[in-house]
Write an enzyme that holds these catalytic residues in place. Structure first.
Site, short mmCIF file in Angstrom:
data_model
loop_
_atom_site.label_atom_id
_atom_site.label_comp_id
_atom_site.label_asym_id
_atom_site.label_seq_id
_atom_site.Cartn_x
_atom_site.Cartn_y
_atom_site.Cartn_z
N SER B 333 14.66 37.62 15.04
CA SER B 333 13.95 37.92 16.29
C SER B 333 12.51 37.44 16.30
CB SER B 333 13.99 39.43 16.54
OG SER B 333 15.30 39.90 16.42
N ASP B 372 24.70 43.41 20.55
CA ASP B 372 23.27 43.70 20.43
C ASP B 372 23.12 44.58 19.20
OD1 ASP B 372 20.79 43.69 22.71
OD2 ASP B 372 20.57 45.00 20.94
N HIS B 378 20.43 48.17 25.76
CA HIS B 378 19.07 48.52 26.15
C HIS B 378 18.98 48.85 27.64
CE1 HIS B 378 17.03 47.27 22.39
NE2 HIS B 378 18.06 46.42 22.30
N CYS B 391 15.48 42.92 22.31
CA CYS B 391 16.82 42.97 22.89
C CYS B 391 17.55 41.65 22.64
CB CYS B 391 16.71 43.24 24.39
SG CYS B 391 18.27 43.04 25.25
#
Lengths: 370, 627
Positions: B333, B372, B378, B391
């Site tokens: 991420s 996810d 989310h 996310c």
């Protein structure tokens, strides 16, 4: 000469010392001490030992000079026979050192009979040749050659090429001086040259052959057998005309030169004193030779004439062979530079030889008066 | 006797004397001729060939010895010495001077401790020896006591010498090994290379050469220029005195951007965990910290590391690897800001765009569910929330809409898949995937599913921690791209030369507002209570911005849950964090990668916090007073 100063001549004659000869010898000895000091890296202990030896040698010379020539004449044959016997003994029971058997152990000390023969052979030959009128006949000369041959072979067998060469020449000089005919001399030289290959193949040892080969082309093995002679020539050559100065020879001081204070001491001298020094040194030697020959000419009878001539010429052979070998025109044989090289036995013998010369020179009138 | 006398009486004495005298004259002539031969030969040697022999005599006695220059020192940015030269005693033997080597070794063993490995290495060197009369090292590092013992017994140890030599020493030991590297004895390969470079003259007296890190990269600057000494030697090659000297020129010192104290902070923060910490100076990308854990002591290598010690370093924790520049990690991420920025630039999303995250993503009607990390999803997500809470579904969707070509092209501008140009040789370019790359690498076409994974920094995408740091610095500096450098300046005796900061083509943005949006989101990561780095940066006295990352090491089957506790330690996730501070005028960029520890927010972000805290506590004041 100082003949005009009557008293002085009488004094030197009384102590049986030939003054010009003594001066020459002492000069050489002092030069030797200086060069040894430099060559040994300022080793005072070595100098002390050499001075002691020189002292002993001088005493021997003086003692030998006191003995009249007639004594040597009487003892010529017994000395020679005893010497030859000892040489045989050396070959049979001798003590080996460095691949050669030269010494005889007699309990208290070691003796080297070949040194004794350096004197015994010329005395013997002089006595032998002088028995008959000069010049000797062919047959008598051949007998003389035989007498020379025996000790020469025995010494060469030890093996000690240098000494056997000196001894042979001391005998040959007697025959030559006695007036051996030129035709015979020519024939003799021809025979020796012809037999050289035979000697090479059958008689010479490997290390002796190696020396000769090295002499012919030292650069072939510059770090091995050629090293000595190359470094020696570098030392001599780099001395130039004036030399590098006392104690300043790099070849000797930095130990590139082998056998610096013994066999190769001439190289040290030539490096530090240059060609100028060499000329002076050779002049001193020639002076001694000239003086010796003069004594020979003035000697009273054939025996003393021949003996004095032989001893003098042999002395020159030393000089010639030593300088010749260190400067590369003769193969390396172990011959010291007389009276300059560091070393014991040969020096005493040499000085005893000069003692005989002095005896011959100073017992003249005495003999004539008789 | 009587008989003899009678015969003498009849001899012609005068004739005999004349004959003898003639022979004496002949002999004298021969003597003179021989003397002349001697003299003419000596004249030729001493006078005609004098120059030749003089040259040879000088060649005998004069040797030109190289004098190796002192290697340049290495300092950290505050002038602390990281690499210095210290005097070390070694035991060396000249084999040609030893008559009985075994006897000498036995004698040495009775005096000091020598192990078999040293003897073995020594024997090997003797066999390989080509030059005569060259010293061979038996023991490279003697203690002072050993040196003293040997010196006292020198006279009994002909051919063995105790030599004092300058050796490299790294006082901070393992703190910066991967950056500084080390020097080691030159081997045949080094010698061949130096020869090929035409440098062998300069290395005549040199024993050690840089083998790793800065020591290797800056070898030519550090080494200096060899000097020469004309010495007189004796026949055994031992120098007797110096005749003349051309002193060597010492190598240049290196002044680093590195702060050794920050290295220590990084080491302590990582603790037992494998990983890397990078801190870049926000204005120039000077490398203030580059620490790879675990590390090792470079001093062992300088003196020839023993097999035992070396084998110990080849363990599974792999301390020899510089994880900061050669460790390959999926960025996870931490690249979401970049992907988001591309979405904004391409007008595929705006700050208002929202998508619904049910906890998974499906490409059109395909059955495969891309999950996810948050199982239940989310909910409604915009770009801010997508970065703050990380996310995945938002990015799955965005990546597919962007397409791989655009992503590759854009990420390439940030230096992904390329060497950063840091000043050490140990660096990997890692992998920025593309259609062409996959075809070449696997002979397979690019699938849409591959793009989905790349969208969250997984799949084929691999980066080094340093690449992440550079990519983050480009965001922080509004597109400006500097090569990261460990060395700030070099110093000679007279002057200090700052090395230039190298600009690479900066990244151009269509709309500056987009970058602002992304920075705002990255600020949210640490500033908003819902942000993944919030806890780590709680109450920080500076405005930090960043992004957490958690990269999977094993694939998780459909409908299976990732439970860290159930996984073997080496299969646990890698934790990542990228960030910078302060938000508006970035001074430092920090990247932390930790292997097999789990989530990035929980594990990597606190390490980054420690680095930043240290910096702001120690630097702002210092740098202000300096200016």
């Amino acid at each position: 000469m100082t003949d005009s100063v009557g008293n002085k001549v009488d004094f030197w004659r009384k102590v049986h010392i030939d003054r010009p000869l003594l001066m020459g010898l002492l000069t050489l000895m002092s030069v030797g001490l200086f060069v040894i000091y430099s060559a040994s890296g300022q080793d005072m202990a070595l100098i002390t030992r050499q001075v002691t030896r020189l002292g002993v040698a001088l005493v021997v010379m003086v003692l030998v000079a006191q003995v009249p020539p007639s004594f040597y004449l009487r003892w010529a044959a017994p000395l020679f026979i005893i010497g030859c016997g000892l040489l045989v003994a050396v070959l049979l029971f001798g003590v080996s050192s460095k691949g050669a058997q030269r010494w005889l152990d007699v309990g208290i000390t070691r003796i080297q009979p070949s040194e004794m023969m350096k004197l015994a052979v010329p005395i013997m030959l002089a006595w032998f040749i002088a028995r008959k009128p000069l010049a000797p006949t062919i047959g008598y000369s051949l007998l003389g050659l035989l007498l020379i041959g025996i000790p020469t072979m025995l010494i060469a067998k030890q093996p000690d090429l240098g000494t056997s060469l000196l001894i042979a020449s001391s005998g040959l000089f007697v025959i030559f001086m006695a007036g051996l005919s030129w035709r015979l001399i020519t024939a003799f030289i021809a025979i020796v040259s012809a037999s050289a290959p035979v000697i090479w193949i059958f008689y010479m040892r490997d290390y002796q052959k190696q020396r000769v080969l090295t002499f012919l082309d030292p650069e072939k093995d510059p770090l091995g057998s050629g090293y000595h002679i190359i470094q020696s020539k570098i030392a001599i050559g780099s001395g130039g005309m004036e030399g590098k100065g006392w104690l300043k020879g790099t070849q000797s001081q930095l130990e590139f030169l082998p056998e610096r204070h013994t066999d190769f001491i001439f190289s040290v001298f030539a490096e530090e004193f240059g060609f100028t020094g060499v000329l002076i040194l050779l002049a001193i030697y020639l002076f001694i030779v000239a003086r010796g020959l003069m004594i020979a000419i003035q000697a009273q009878d054939a025996f003393t004439k021949l003996l004095a001539g032989s001893l003098t010429l042999t002395f020159f052979v030393y000089v010639f062979v030593n300088i010749g070998m260190v400067s590369g025109i003769l193969p390396v044989v172990g011959v010291p530079l007389p009276l300059v090289s560091y070393g014991g036995t040969s020096m005493v013998t040499l000085m005893a030889g000069f003692g005989i010369l002095m005896s011959i020179s100073t017992h003249r009138r005495f003999l004539r008066d008789n | 006797m009587l008989n003899w006398r009678r015969r003498v009486a009849i001899r012609d004495h005068l004739a005999e004397a004349n004959l003898f005298a003639r022979r004496v004259v002949v002999a004298l002539v021969i003597v003179l001729i021989l003397s002349f031969i001697l003299l003419s030969n000596l004249y030729s040697i001493q006078v005609n060939k004098f120059k030749d022999y003089q040259t040879r005599a000088d060649g005998n006695r004069i040797k030109i010895l190289p004098v190796s220059p002192n290697r340049g020192l290495i300092y950290d940015r505050h002038g602390r010495i990281l690499a210095e030269n210290v005097s070390v005693f070694s035991l060396e033997i000249i084999p040609e001077e030893v008559t009985d080597l075994d006897k000498l070794l036995t004698r040495l063993k009775s005096l000091i401790e020598i192990d078999d490995e040293q003897v073995e290495e020594f024997s090997k060197q003797i066999r390989q020896q080509r030059r005569k009369f060259k010293a061979v090292t038996l023991i490279s590092r003697l203690t002072e006591e050993q040196a003293a013992i040997l010196s006292v017994n020198q006279h009994k140890l002909v051919g063995a010498y105790v030599e004092a030599r300058l050796k490299r020493s790294y006082p901070y030991k393992d703190l910066a090994t991967h950056a500084i590297g080390y020097v080691q004895k030159m081997n045949q390969r080094d010698a061949d290379r130096i020869e090929a470079e035409g440098n062998s003259a300069n290395y005549q007296g040199t024993f050690d050469i840089g083998k790793l890190g800065l020591e290797k990269f800056y070898e030519s600057q550090l080494h200096g220029i060899v000097g020469h000494q004309e010495v007189e030697v004796n026949s055994r090659g031992r120098p007797i005195r110096t005749l003349s000297e051309l002193p060597p020129e010492p190598g240049q010192d290196l002044i680093l951007n590195l702060d050794i104290e920050m290295q220590k902070v990084a080491q302590q923060a990582l603790g037992e965990n494998k990983g890397a910490v990078i801190v870049l100076d926000g204005k120039t990308n000077g490398v203030m910290t580059m620490y790879s854990n675990p590390s090792y002591d470079p001093n062992d290598f300088v003196h020839g590391i023993s097999h035992k010690k070396y084998n110990a370093l080849l363990n599974r924790r792999r301390p020899l690897v510089n994880r900061a520049t050669t460790g390959l990690y999926r960025p996870a991420s931490t690249v979401k800001p970049h992907v988001g920025l591309l979405g904004l630039e391409e007008n595929l999303i705006t700050t208002k765009t929202r998508i619904w995250d049910p906890g998974y993503y499906q490409i059109r009607d395909l059955e495969h569910k891309f999950r996810d990390w948050k199982k239940w999803g989310h909910g409604w997500v915009d770009i801010f929330k997508a970065i703050e809470e990380s996310c995945d579904v938002y990015y799955y969707d965005l990546a597919v809409r962007l397409g791989m070509d655009k992503i590759s092209e854009f990420m390439h501008q940030f230096g992904f898949g390329e060497l950063t140009g840091i000043d050490i040789h140990e660096e990997k370019s890692a992998v920025l995937p593309s259609r062409g790359w996959k075809r070449a690498r696997f002979r397979q076409p690019w699938y849409a599913g591959d793009t989905v994974n790349v969208g969250i920094g997984q799949g084929y995408w691999e980066t080094t921690p340093l690449q992440l740091a550079v990519a983050t610095s480009i965001l922080a500096n509004n597109g400006e791209f500097f090569e990261p450098k460990l060395v700030k300046a070099t110093r000679t005796k007279n002057e200090e030369i700052e090395l230039p900061v190298i600009d690479k083509p900066s990244v151009q943005f269509k709309n500056p507002e987009n970058l602002k949006t992304i920075k705002q989101a990255m600020r949210g990561v640490v500033a908003k209570p819902t942000g993944s780095g919030y806890k780590a940066f709680l109450d920080a006295e500076y405005k930090a911005a960043g992004k957490t990352g958690t990269s999977q090491l094993i694939g998780i089957a459909q409908d299976e849950e990732y439970e860290a506790e159930n996984l073997a330690k080496e299969h646990r996730d890698n934790a990542l964090y990228v960030g910078y501070a302060p938000l508006d005028k970035p001074e430092i960029v920090v990247v932390v990668v930790m292997e097999n520890v789990g989530g990035g927010g929980k594990n990597a972000a606190p390490v980054a916090r420690q680095m930043m805290d240290y910096y702001f506590q120690n630097y702002q004041l210092k740098d202000e007073t300096k200016q």
